[in-house]
Scaffold this motif. Structure first.
Motif, short mmCIF file in Angstrom:
data_model
loop_
_atom_site.label_atom_id
_atom_site.label_comp_id
_atom_site.label_asym_id
_atom_site.label_seq_id
_atom_site.Cartn_x
_atom_site.Cartn_y
_atom_site.Cartn_z
N UNK A 162 2.55 -20.46 8.33
CA UNK A 162 1.70 -20.88 7.21
C UNK A 162 2.15 -20.22 5.91
N UNK A 163 3.23 -19.42 5.96
CA UNK A 163 3.71 -18.74 4.77
C UNK A 163 3.06 -17.39 4.51
N UNK A 164 2.38 -16.85 5.54
CA UNK A 164 1.69 -15.57 5.39
C UNK A 164 2.44 -14.52 6.20
N UNK A 165 2.84 -13.44 5.54
CA UNK A 165 3.53 -12.34 6.22
C UNK A 165 2.53 -11.24 6.54
N UNK A 208 -4.93 -3.12 4.58
CA UNK A 208 -3.91 -4.01 5.12
C UNK A 208 -4.45 -5.44 5.19
N UNK A 209 -5.72 -5.60 5.53
CA UNK A 209 -6.33 -6.92 5.54
C UNK A 209 -6.34 -7.50 4.13
N UNK A 210 -6.70 -6.68 3.16
CA UNK A 210 -6.71 -7.15 1.77
C UNK A 210 -5.31 -7.58 1.34
N UNK A 211 -4.29 -6.85 1.76
CA UNK A 211 -2.91 -7.22 1.44
C UNK A 211 -2.54 -8.55 2.10
N UNK A 226 -4.63 -11.00 2.90
CA UNK A 226 -5.35 -12.05 2.18
C UNK A 226 -4.69 -12.33 0.83
N UNK A 227 -4.25 -11.29 0.13
CA UNK A 227 -3.57 -11.47 -1.15
C UNK A 227 -2.27 -12.22 -0.97
N UNK A 228 -1.52 -11.89 0.09
CA UNK A 228 -0.26 -12.58 0.36
C UNK A 228 -0.51 -14.06 0.62
N UNK A 229 -1.58 -14.38 1.34
CA UNK A 229 -1.91 -15.78 1.60
C UNK A 229 -2.26 -16.49 0.31
N UNK A 230 -3.02 -15.82 -0.54
CA UNK A 230 -3.41 -16.41 -1.82
C UNK A 230 -2.17 -16.67 -2.68
N UNK A 231 -1.27 -15.70 -2.72
CA UNK A 231 -0.04 -15.86 -3.51
C UNK A 231 0.83 -16.98 -2.94
#
Length: 111
Positions: free
Chosen positions: A34-37, A96-99, A101-106
């Motif tokens: 999905x493009x999320x690392x 780490x969860x916030x990171x 979620x931010x990566x998914x948003x980006x």
């Protein structure tokens, strides 16, 4: 992706049985599709809720072989995302969860 990680993940699980199975068996690989690392060192466990099951998630109270705490500790946060998604997160993994979620948003903003 729209940038709303939980909504997109839920929508994908509801519409793609093969993806749902892969998400439970290999969540890092499924999220990458999905493009999320997932940040290094973070372990992910995904459980797709079943309507006839009750789930208990017991957070760790202490490190293995350390003395028992004298009082209960609040070591987890319960997060909800628009009524669709619940995170049970140990305090140590919250950032780490916030990171994630931010990566998914980006990733959503780039696509």
């Amino acid at each position: 992706m729209t940038g709303d990680f939980e909504r997109e993940l839920t929508k994908r699980v509801w519409s793609d049985d093969a993806f749902a199975t892969r998400l439970e068996s290999n969540p890092v690989e499924a999220l990458q599709s999905m493009g999320v690392s997932v940040p290094p060192g973070v372990k992910v466990k995904v459980v797709v809720q079943q309507p006839d099951r009750l789930y208990f998630t017991i957070p760790p109270m202490r490190a293995p072989e350390s003395p028992a705490p004298s009082a209960p500790l609040n070591q987890f946060d319960l997060w909800s995302s628009k009524g669709l998604f619940i995170w049970l997160v140990p305090v140590a993994a919250k950032f780490q969860l916030l990171a994630l979620r931010s990566a998914a948003r980006e990733a959503g903003e780039r696509s």
